[in-house]
Motif scaffolding. Sequence first.
Motif, PDB file in Angstrom:
ATOM      1  N   THR A 224       0.757  -1.300  -0.095  1.00 19.33           N
ATOM      2  CA  THR A 224      -0.064  -0.165   0.053  1.00 19.33           C
ATOM      3  C   THR A 224       1.133   1.253  -0.152  1.00 19.33           C
ATOM      4  OG1 THR A 224      -1.615  -1.375   1.556  1.00 19.33           O
ATOM      5  CG2 THR A 224      -1.811   1.292   1.317  1.00 19.33           C
ATOM      6  N   LEU A 225       0.805   1.964  -0.976  1.00 16.55           N
ATOM      7  CA  LEU A 225       1.597   3.135  -1.300  1.00 16.55           C
ATOM      8  C   LEU A 225       1.074   4.369  -1.079  1.00 16.55           C
ATOM      9  CD1 LEU A 225       3.654   1.961  -4.470  1.00 16.55           C
ATOM     10  CD2 LEU A 225       4.118   1.910  -1.912  1.00 16.55           C
ATOM     11  N   VAL A 226       1.480   5.323  -0.676  1.00 23.80           N
ATOM     12  CA  VAL A 226       1.045   6.946  -0.772  1.00 23.80           C
ATOM     13  C   VAL A 226       2.199   7.711  -1.307  1.00 23.80           C
ATOM     14  CG1 VAL A 226       1.788   7.474   1.756  1.00 23.80           C
ATOM     15  CG2 VAL A 226       0.087   8.694   0.700  1.00 23.80           C
ATOM     16  N   HIS A 227       1.853   8.409  -2.368  1.00 31.68           N
ATOM     17  CA  HIS A 227       2.757   9.423  -3.098  1.00 31.68           C
ATOM     18  C   HIS A 227       2.612  10.653  -2.426  1.00 31.68           C
ATOM     19  CE1 HIS A 227       2.942   6.390  -6.317  1.00 31.68           C
ATOM     20  NE2 HIS A 227       1.642   6.139  -5.746  1.00 31.68           N
TER      21      HIS A 227
ATOM     22  N   ARG B  33      -0.168   8.124   6.674  1.00 33.87           N
ATOM     23  CA  ARG B  33      -0.930   6.528   6.886  1.00 33.87           C
ATOM     24  C   ARG B  33      -2.439   6.583   6.796  1.00 33.87           C
ATOM     25  NH1 ARG B  33       2.510   6.778  11.343  1.00 33.87           N
ATOM     26  NH2 ARG B  33       0.922   6.748  12.571  1.00 33.87           N
ATOM     27  N   GLU B  34      -3.028   7.345   6.736  1.00 29.82           N
ATOM     28  CA  GLU B  34      -4.534   7.318   6.708  1.00 29.82           C
ATOM     29  C   GLU B  34      -5.025   7.635   5.197  1.00 29.82           C
ATOM     30  OE1 GLU B  34      -6.918  10.218   9.425  1.00 29.82           O
ATOM     31  OE2 GLU B  34      -5.403   9.736  10.777  1.00 29.82           O
ATOM     32  N   TYR B  35      -3.997   7.834   4.193  1.00 29.22           N
ATOM     33  CA  TYR B  35      -4.359   8.059   2.837  1.00 29.22           C
ATOM     34  C   TYR B  35      -3.689   6.893   1.951  1.00 29.22           C
ATOM     35  CZ  TYR B  35      -6.284  12.309   4.324  1.00 29.22           C
ATOM     36  OH  TYR B  35      -6.954  13.222   4.977  1.00 29.22           O
ATOM     37  N   PRO B  36      -4.081   5.410   2.350  1.00 32.92           N
ATOM     38  CA  PRO B  36      -3.315   4.499   1.229  1.00 32.92           C
ATOM     39  C   PRO B  36      -3.944   4.739  -0.151  1.00 32.92           C
ATOM     40  CG  PRO B  36      -4.888   3.548   2.752  1.00 32.92           C
ATOM     41  CD  PRO B  36      -4.644   4.982   3.244  1.00 32.92           C
ATOM     42  N   GLY B  37      -3.125   4.552  -0.891  1.00 32.74           N
ATOM     43  CA  GLY B  37      -3.384   4.618  -2.399  1.00 32.74           C
ATOM     44  C   GLY B  37      -3.707   6.112  -3.052  1.00 32.74           C
ATOM     45  N   ALA B  38      -3.311   7.196  -2.053  1.00 32.74           N
ATOM     46  CA  ALA B  38      -3.633   8.509  -2.606  1.00 32.74           C
ATOM     47  C   ALA B  38      -2.403   9.461  -3.067  1.00 32.74           C
ATOM     48  CB  ALA B  38      -4.171   9.233  -1.122  1.00 32.74           C
ATOM     49  N   ALA B  39      -2.415  10.425  -3.353  1.00 30.26           N
ATOM     50  CA  ALA B  39      -1.419  11.264  -4.006  1.00 30.26           C
ATOM     51  C   ALA B  39      -1.788  12.400  -3.002  1.00 30.26           C
ATOM     52  CB  ALA B  39      -1.475  11.777  -5.225  1.00 30.26           C
ATOM     53  N   VAL B  40      -0.819  12.960  -2.126  1.00 31.37           N
ATOM     54  CA  VAL B  40      -0.652  13.950  -1.191  1.00 31.37           C
ATOM     55  C   VAL B  40       0.111  15.001  -1.538  1.00 31.37           C
ATOM     56  CG1 VAL B  40      -0.677  14.392   1.429  1.00 31.37           C
ATOM     57  CG2 VAL B  40      -1.332  12.061   0.710  1.00 31.37           C
ATOM     58  N   PHE B  41      -0.384  16.408  -1.666  1.00 29.56           N
ATOM     59  CA  PHE B  41       0.453  17.469  -2.024  1.00 29.56           C
ATOM     60  C   PHE B  41       0.639  18.267  -0.879  1.00 29.56           C
ATOM     61  CE2 PHE B  41      -1.761  15.753  -5.871  1.00 29.56           C
ATOM     62  CZ  PHE B  41      -0.405  16.157  -6.589  1.00 29.56           C
TER      63      PHE B  41
ATOM     64  N   THR C  66       7.619  11.850  -3.862  1.00 29.33           N
ATOM     65  CA  THR C  66       8.338  10.572  -2.927  1.00 29.33           C
ATOM     66  C   THR C  66       7.288   9.864  -2.547  1.00 29.33           C
ATOM     67  OG1 THR C  66       9.767  12.648  -1.799  1.00 29.33           O
ATOM     68  CG2 THR C  66       9.292  10.617  -0.574  1.00 29.33           C
ATOM     69  N   VAL C  67       7.610   8.588  -2.284  1.00 34.00           N
ATOM     70  CA  VAL C  67       6.832   7.470  -2.431  1.00 34.00           C
ATOM     71  C   VAL C  67       7.067   6.670  -0.931  1.00 34.00           C
ATOM     72  CG1 VAL C  67       5.967   5.266  -3.436  1.00 34.00           C
ATOM     73  CG2 VAL C  67       6.798   7.031  -4.821  1.00 34.00           C
ATOM     74  N   PHE C  68       6.059   6.470  -0.340  1.00 30.92           N
ATOM     75  CA  PHE C  68       6.073   5.573   1.116  1.00 30.92           C
ATOM     76  C   PHE C  68       5.060   4.442   0.944  1.00 30.92           C
ATOM     77  CE2 PHE C  68       6.814   9.898   2.021  1.00 30.92           C
ATOM     78  CZ  PHE C  68       7.834   9.906   2.984  1.00 30.92           C
ATOM     79  N   GLU C  69       5.694   3.280   1.783  1.00 30.21           N
ATOM     80  CA  GLU C  69       4.850   2.388   1.704  1.00 30.21           C
ATOM     81  C   GLU C  69       4.327   2.398   3.332  1.00 30.21           C
ATOM     82  OE1 GLU C  69       4.823  -2.760   2.320  1.00 30.21           O
ATOM     83  OE2 GLU C  69       6.502  -1.639   1.558  1.00 30.21           O
TER      84      GLU C  69
ATOM     85  N   LEU D 104       5.782   4.281   8.181  1.00 29.60           N
ATOM     86  CA  LEU D 104       6.000   4.604   6.974  1.00 29.60           C
ATOM     87  C   LEU D 104       7.441   3.804   6.749  1.00 29.60           C
ATOM     88  CD1 LEU D 104       5.057   8.224   6.767  1.00 29.60           C
ATOM     89  CD2 LEU D 104       3.817   6.495   5.756  1.00 29.60           C
ATOM     90  N   ILE D 105       7.320   3.331   5.304  1.00 29.20           N
ATOM     91  CA  ILE D 105       8.739   2.777   4.830  1.00 29.20           C
ATOM     92  C   ILE D 105       8.904   3.910   3.649  1.00 29.20           C
ATOM     93  CG2 ILE D 105       9.867   0.850   3.903  1.00 29.20           C
ATOM     94  CD1 ILE D 105       8.076  -1.100   5.498  1.00 29.20           C
ATOM     95  N   LEU D 106      10.125   4.483   3.720  1.00 32.03           N
ATOM     96  CA  LEU D 106      10.519   5.004   2.637  1.00 32.03           C
ATOM     97  C   LEU D 106      10.836   4.207   1.257  1.00 32.03           C
ATOM     98  CD1 LEU D 106      11.327   7.845   1.443  1.00 32.03           C
ATOM     99  CD2 LEU D 106      13.640   7.638   2.295  1.00 32.03           C
ATOM    100  N   VAL D 107      10.114   4.323   0.254  1.00 32.84           N
ATOM    101  CA  VAL D 107      10.408   3.593  -0.963  1.00 32.84           C
ATOM    102  C   VAL D 107      11.516   4.193  -1.838  1.00 32.84           C
ATOM    103  CG1 VAL D 107       9.177   2.366  -3.054  1.00 32.84           C
ATOM    104  CG2 VAL D 107       8.107   2.443  -0.591  1.00 32.84           C
ATOM    105  N   GLU D 108      11.044   5.465  -2.211  1.00 27.69           N
ATOM    106  CA  GLU D 108      11.673   6.212  -3.114  1.00 27.69           C
ATOM    107  C   GLU D 108      11.728   8.011  -2.758  1.00 27.69           C
ATOM    108  OE1 GLU D 108      11.524   7.309  -7.923  1.00 27.69           O
ATOM    109  OE2 GLU D 108      10.364   5.765  -7.139  1.00 27.69           O
ATOM    110  N   LYS D 109      12.898   8.278  -2.732  1.00 30.94           N
ATOM    111  CA  LYS D 109      12.901   9.878  -2.340  1.00 30.94           C
ATOM    112  C   LYS D 109      12.586  10.587  -3.589  1.00 30.94           C
ATOM    113  CE  LYS D 109      16.028  10.676   1.326  1.00 30.94           C
ATOM    114  NZ  LYS D 109      17.537  10.959   1.717  1.00 30.94           N
ATOM    115  N   GLY D 110      11.944  11.681  -3.449  1.00 29.78           N
ATOM    116  CA  GLY D 110      11.993  12.774  -4.806  1.00 29.78           C
ATOM    117  C   GLY D 110      12.919  13.167  -5.277  1.00 29.78           C
TER     118      GLY D 110
END
Length: 187
Positions: free
Chosen positions: A2-5, A126-134, A164-167, A173-179
């Motif tokens: 489950t990712l959050v961008h 963590r409350e927004y799985p599958g979301a893009a958060v600006f 930046t992508v987190f799982e 939260l797990i950092l998947v990829e820094k922007g």
Amino acid sequence: MTLVHVIRHGKPAATWGGADEDPGLDTTGHAQAVAVAEAILALPERPTRVVSSPLRRCRETAEPLARALGVELIIDPRVGEIPTPAALSHEERPAWLKRAFEGRWGEIQGDLDYVVWTQGVAAALREYPGAAVFSHFVALNAAVGAATGRAEVMAFRPDHCSRTVFEIDGDGLILVEKGREAQSQVL
């Protein structure tokens, strides 16, 4: 998984601490907002929700993606700009933030516990799985610090409209990829 961008807002029409306390995007920022929306729409798994800080520069950055996905923009102040001490004048805020960036979250002088603030940013994400958060430069640093266990305020320098992508992993939260990184006008 489950990712959050988390996307930093586009280039604003004014710098942080300038005369306009809530600037929108400049021409470059609007182009960046369209480009990041197109990049996100090209992902194999598109976000299902779009969340934004209440500040205008984030809302304007999020709007092209929300429109393209046909979803309502969710406003969440927990992913907003770092709260500055109430006693500071608008002109004093940039110097306060520069000092904050040189230290650790627990050392920031202000009206609240900034370690708790970073935890609030992470909890919101963590409350927004599958979301893009600006969101913002500092909030992104808070999220990266929470995900990596780093106490330093400056974890990285997210560029305008970098993603930046987190799982989301239960309570963490797990950092998947820094922007993409760049120099910030904040410092």
